[in-house]
Write an enzyme that holds these catalytic residues in place. Structure first.
Site, PDB file in Angstrom:
ATOM      1  N   GLU A 146       0.865  -1.109   0.038  1.00 49.40           N
ATOM      2  CA  GLU A 146       0.031   0.034  -0.026  1.00 49.40           C
ATOM      3  C   GLU A 146       0.793   1.056   0.140  1.00 49.40           C
ATOM      4  OE1 GLU A 146      -2.910  -0.254   3.182  1.00 49.40           O
ATOM      5  OE2 GLU A 146      -4.037  -1.855   1.871  1.00 49.40           O
ATOM      6  N   HIS A 198      -8.972   9.973   3.758  1.00 44.74           N
ATOM      7  CA  HIS A 198      -8.746   8.863   2.723  1.00 44.74           C
ATOM      8  C   HIS A 198      -8.980   9.472   1.077  1.00 44.74           C
ATOM      9  CE1 HIS A 198      -8.799   5.214   0.489  1.00 44.74           C
ATOM     10  NE2 HIS A 198      -8.382   4.641   1.568  1.00 44.74           N
ATOM     11  N   ARG A 238      -0.952   9.151   1.628  1.00 43.67           N
ATOM     12  CA  ARG A 238      -2.420   9.656   1.437  1.00 43.67           C
ATOM     13  C   ARG A 238      -2.632  10.960   1.363  1.00 43.67           C
ATOM     14  NH1 ARG A 238      -5.348   4.995   5.381  1.00 43.67           N
ATOM     15  NH2 ARG A 238      -5.420   3.429   3.753  1.00 43.67           N
ATOM     16  N   HIS A 252     -10.868  10.057   7.518  1.00 44.91           N
ATOM     17  CA  HIS A 252     -10.693   8.818   7.529  1.00 44.91           C
ATOM     18  C   HIS A 252      -9.987   8.284   8.802  1.00 44.91           C
ATOM     19  CE1 HIS A 252     -10.111   4.621   6.038  1.00 44.91           C
ATOM     20  NE2 HIS A 252      -8.891   4.596   6.120  1.00 44.91           N
ATOM     21  N   ARG A 290      -0.485   9.218   9.245  1.00 43.38           N
ATOM     22  CA  ARG A 290      -0.284   7.760   9.511  1.00 43.38           C
ATOM     23  C   ARG A 290      -0.126   6.950   7.995  1.00 43.38           C
ATOM     24  NH1 ARG A 290      -5.048   3.114   9.136  1.00 43.38           N
ATOM     25  NH2 ARG A 290      -5.572   4.751   7.539  1.00 43.38           N
TER      26      ARG A 290
HETATM   27  C1  FAD Z   1     -13.342   2.176   6.256  1.00 41.77           C
HETATM   28  C2  FAD Z   1     -11.996   1.935   6.832  1.00 41.77           C
HETATM   29  C3  FAD Z   1     -11.035   1.258   6.280  1.00 41.77           C
HETATM   30  C4  FAD Z   1      -9.959   1.041   7.123  1.00 41.77           C
HETATM   31  N1  FAD Z   1      -8.666   0.247   6.620  1.00 41.77           N
HETATM   32  C5  FAD Z   1      -7.876   0.134   7.454  1.00 41.77           C
HETATM   33  C6  FAD Z   1      -6.734  -1.020   7.058  1.00 41.77           C
HETATM   34  O1  FAD Z   1      -6.951  -1.670   5.996  1.00 41.77           O
HETATM   35  N2  FAD Z   1      -5.825  -1.035   7.672  1.00 41.77           N
HETATM   36  C7  FAD Z   1      -5.630  -0.513   8.980  1.00 41.77           C
HETATM   37  O2  FAD Z   1      -4.707  -0.748   9.802  1.00 41.77           O
HETATM   38  N3  FAD Z   1      -6.540   0.550   9.346  1.00 41.77           N
HETATM   39  C8  FAD Z   1      -7.643   0.483   8.742  1.00 41.77           C
HETATM   40  N4  FAD Z   1      -8.504   1.418   9.109  1.00 41.77           N
HETATM   41  C9  FAD Z   1      -8.361   2.210  10.504  1.00 41.77           C
HETATM   42  C10 FAD Z   1      -8.921   0.945  11.335  1.00 41.77           C
HETATM   43  O3  FAD Z   1      -9.854   0.358  11.188  1.00 41.77           O
HETATM   44  C11 FAD Z   1      -9.106   1.776  12.683  1.00 41.77           C
HETATM   45  O4  FAD Z   1      -8.161   2.652  13.062  1.00 41.77           O
HETATM   46  C12 FAD Z   1      -9.082   0.720  13.921  1.00 41.77           C
HETATM   47  O5  FAD Z   1      -9.867  -0.201  13.544  1.00 41.77           O
HETATM   48  C13 FAD Z   1      -9.730   1.320  15.173  1.00 41.77           C
HETATM   49  O6  FAD Z   1      -9.821   0.434  16.272  1.00 41.77           O
HETATM   50  P1  FAD Z   1     -10.099   0.824  17.494  1.00 41.77           P
HETATM   51  O7  FAD Z   1     -10.187  -0.404  18.384  1.00 41.77           O
HETATM   52  O8  FAD Z   1      -9.341   1.761  18.013  1.00 41.77           O
HETATM   53  O9  FAD Z   1     -11.830   1.497  17.672  1.00 41.77           O
HETATM   54  P2  FAD Z   1     -13.096   1.101  16.461  1.00 41.77           P
HETATM   55  O10 FAD Z   1     -12.976  -0.263  15.923  1.00 41.77           O
HETATM   56  O11 FAD Z   1     -13.537   2.060  15.878  1.00 41.77           O
HETATM   57  O12 FAD Z   1     -13.970   0.544  17.927  1.00 41.77           O
HETATM   58  C14 FAD Z   1     -14.622   1.729  18.825  1.00 41.77           C
HETATM   59  C15 FAD Z   1     -15.348   1.058  19.786  1.00 41.77           C
HETATM   60  O13 FAD Z   1     -15.566   1.948  20.836  1.00 41.77           O
HETATM   61  C16 FAD Z   1     -16.910   1.772  21.248  1.00 41.77           C
HETATM   62  N5  FAD Z   1     -17.167   3.161  21.628  1.00 41.77           N
HETATM   63  C17 FAD Z   1     -17.054   4.426  21.171  1.00 41.77           C
HETATM   64  N6  FAD Z   1     -17.298   5.237  21.954  1.00 41.77           N
HETATM   65  C18 FAD Z   1     -18.107   4.545  23.222  1.00 41.77           C
HETATM   66  C19 FAD Z   1     -18.686   5.108  24.243  1.00 41.77           C
HETATM   67  N7  FAD Z   1     -18.925   6.584  24.447  1.00 41.77           N
HETATM   68  N8  FAD Z   1     -19.382   4.261  25.018  1.00 41.77           N
HETATM   69  C20 FAD Z   1     -19.183   2.948  24.828  1.00 41.77           C
HETATM   70  N9  FAD Z   1     -18.635   2.337  23.825  1.00 41.77           N
HETATM   71  C21 FAD Z   1     -17.991   3.387  22.896  1.00 41.77           C
HETATM   72  C22 FAD Z   1     -17.632   1.439  19.763  1.00 41.77           C
HETATM   73  O14 FAD Z   1     -18.968   1.096  19.879  1.00 41.77           O
HETATM   74  C23 FAD Z   1     -16.578   0.650  19.242  1.00 41.77           C
HETATM   75  O15 FAD Z   1     -16.991  -0.628  19.883  1.00 41.77           O
HETATM   76  C24 FAD Z   1      -9.816   1.731   8.332  1.00 41.77           C
HETATM   77  C25 FAD Z   1     -10.702   2.365   8.950  1.00 41.77           C
HETATM   78  C26 FAD Z   1     -11.920   2.654   8.246  1.00 41.77           C
HETATM   79  C27 FAD Z   1     -13.281   3.332   8.592  1.00 41.77           C
END
Ligand code: FAD
Length: 536
Positions: free
Chosen positions: A115, A239, A285, A346, A381
């Site tokens: 990528e 993105h 990006r 993004h 990033r």
């Molecule tokens: C479309 C898309 C494609 C992507 N592709 C990639 C990729 O290919 N490779 C890569 O490395 N990264 C990618 N990313 C980025 C990556 O997916 C995210 O940075 C990562 O998944 C974040 O994980 P996380 O556990 O921090 O949060 P998330 O997966 O966003 O989870 C957040 C959690 O917190 C909970 N939450 C939030 N606020 C509260 C609250 N107040 N009370 C209770 N619960 C709450 C939500 O319900 C959820 O369960 C992509 C992102 C998107 C949107």
């Protein structure tokens, strides 16, 4: 009373929960259904050095290069060197990554993509639905753990701290959170010895975003209000390629399409990326998003086009089945024609400041995943480093908390927490205020604090956000909480943090580009934009 309260059930929160021993009593909260969050939408994959021709030094240097002078090398090294272990852990958990050869076991048999910003193939993936494979596998594991209780549709409102309770503990300590049980419309107190914010990013602050609706920066706002510093909030990543269609909401087209030879075109069919960067479509990006934004504004067009029609339908269906189906749903055949694309918010590079174990400024409060600033991403990033950061920090925080738990021999912190007080609020008779303010914040953030900024636009945005925050605070003080109100309050707080950080940075660097200071100030190497709630 829980030993550990994990707010968030994405890649970071689930990794953390699964890495805690079964003797620790854990609660995992999710404000929607457990699987909902950015993780499940990740397409491209997760980066790690797995190929013989690749090296840690190369992954480190690519990451630092993308970060435009603001990565913390020690942190980058920590994450990159833990990459292969993170992939092994995911494989052992059962994540069905795409393989080149089913006879070669472990990570050696994985198919790797390349990528933007990566100089080698190092992205492990499950076709183009990598996040779904990770999220559903980890969720299925977690459901069999008897020490972990899951609470979906429970939205944390605010952290509870010794300072807020006027308790005479020597430091400000987090002792849990007030949480709205959305289905029962009831605020519950979750008391915990250790609390973890794993709440994801804040891209919903912008009108156009690839993120799901819940990406409202709740953890960043809650941590900030509780007394934690935040850093580098001006670095919001856009993105470059979301499908442009009136009915397509948040439909991202993975960068891997460009990695496999996808070309960006103007409406007249000509390529333009090579005018902006010698890496053309594979430039980082920020450069690709800004170049598209530039061309769209210059020509007054609604979108540019992404073309991978020179690849066969079989190839596209094998590598990008979901993107192919999504485009098809909106009337485009990737194997036959270019598809219209626009940039969209993004990824949140900044966030709550943490150390290498995820410890924040507050005693007993940790943060992991997109909600944090670790020093890994710097001013930009690199693709697929974020899921890696989620797993590495989820594991590191779990290790640290286990150590602490064992040394304290499970002694709970003694404190009495009062119930949530609703005696002075009523049901709102003006819910229109919430909808209106949601829309207003997201629109002016897009127009004034988007891909290209100016000092004047930032000042306008600052005036508006201060006014809106006063209105929202008043509303919050008078009316019963709802999930929309909780999110709006957080979204507006995070918008203010982004604007304030952008106003501090008098240069262009990485994802922050301002017409008033178009150059990078080289004397500012390694200067982060740190905001401290104590100093306001
Ligand atoms: C479309 C898309 C494609 C992507 N592709 C990639 C990729 O290919 N490779 C890569 O490395 N990264 C990618 N990313 C980025 C990556 O997916 C995210 O940075 C990562 O998944 C974040 O994980 P996380 O556990 O921090 O949060 P998330 O997966 O966003 O989870 C957040 C959690 O917190 C909970 N939450 C939030 N606020 C509260 C609250 N107040 N009370 C209770 N619960 C709450 C939500 O319900 C959820 O369960 C992509 C992102 C998107 C949107």
């Amino acid at each position: 009373m829980f030993d550990v309260l994990i707010i968030g059930s994405g890649a970071s929160g689930l990794t953390m929960a699964l890495n805690l021993p079964s003797t620790i009593k854990v609660a995992v909260l999710s404000k929607e259904k457990l699987s909902e969050g950015s993780t499940i939408y990740a397409q491209g994959g997760i980066s790690a050095v797995l190929d013989k021709s690749d090296s840690f030094e190369s992954h480190i240097s690519d990451t630092i290069d993308s970060g435009a002078g603001l990565c913390v090398e020690e942190v980058v090294r920590h994450v990159v060197e833990n990459g292969p272990t993170a992939i092994d852990w995911l494989l052992n958990a059962g994540v069905p990554f795409t393989r080149v050869d089913n006879n070669i076991e472990g990570s050696a048999g994985l198919h790797l993509t390349r990528e933007g910003g990566h100089s080698n193939r190092r992205v492990a993936h499950a076709a183009d639905a990598s996040g779904e494979a990770i999220e559903t596998t980890l969720l299925s594991q977690i459901k069999s753990r008897s020490n972990i209780e899951l609470f979906e549709f429970h939205i944390a409102i605010d952290l509870i701290t010794t300072r807020k309770l006027r308790h005479k503990h020597k430091n400000n300590r987090c002792v849990g959170a007030y949480v709205l049980d959305i289905k029962n419309e009831q605020v519950r107190t979750f008391q915990s010895n250790i609390t973890i914010l794993a709440t994801g990013g804040a891209s919903k602050v912008y009108l156009y975003t690839s993120n799901p609706d819940g990406a409202s920066g709740d953890g960043i706002a809650m941590g900030w209000r509780a007394g934690c510093r935040v850093a580098n909030m001006e670095f919001m990543q856009f993105h470059p390629t979301c499908l442009y269609h009136p009915h397509a909401k948040s439909n991202l087209i993975t960068e891997a399409v460009r990695g496999e030879g996808g070309r960006l075109l103007l409406p007249n069919g000509s390529r333009f990326m090579d005018k902006f960067d010698k890496r053309a479509e594979l430039a980082p990006r920020d450069i690709v998003a800004r170049s598209i934004d530039h061309e769209m504004k210059r020509l007054g067009i609604d979108s540019v086009f992404l073309d991978i029609s020179h690849k066969s339908k079989e190839f596209l269906l094998e590598h990008f089945p979901n993107v192919f189906a999504m485009c098809k749903k909106f009337g485009y055949d990737l194997s036959k024609e270019p598809v219209p694309v626009v940039p969209a918010a993004h990824y949140t590079c900044g966030g709550l400041m943490v150390d290498q174990s995820g410890q924040t400024d507050l005693e007993s409060l940790y943060a992991i995943g997109e909600t944090t600033y670790t020093g890994l991403h710097g001013a930009n990033r690199m693709a697929s480093n974020s899921l890696l950061e989620c797993v590495v920090y989820g594991q590191a925080a779990a290790q640290e908390i286990t150590k602490q738990h064992q040394s304290q021999q499970n002694k709970p912190f003694e404190i009495t927490i009062p119930d949530w007080d609703e005696s002075r609020v009523t049901d709102s008779d003006e819910r229109v205020v919430i909808n209106h303010n949601w829309d207003e914040v997201r629109r002016f953030m897009w127009d004034y604090v988007g891909i290209v900024r100016t000092s004047k636009r930032l000042k306008r945005a600052r005036n508006r956000i201060e006014m809106l925050l006063t209105e929202i605070d008043e509303y919050y003080a008078n009316f019963r909480v709802s999930n929309d109100l909780i999110e709006l309050r957080n979204l507006a707080e995070v918008a203010r943090l982004i604007i304030r950080s952008a106003q501090q940075r008098k240069e262009s660097r990485g994802l922050h580009y301002t017409l008033d200071y178009p150059n990078t100030d080289t004397s500012l190497e390694q200067v982060n934009s740190i905001l401290d709630p104590i100093k306001r």
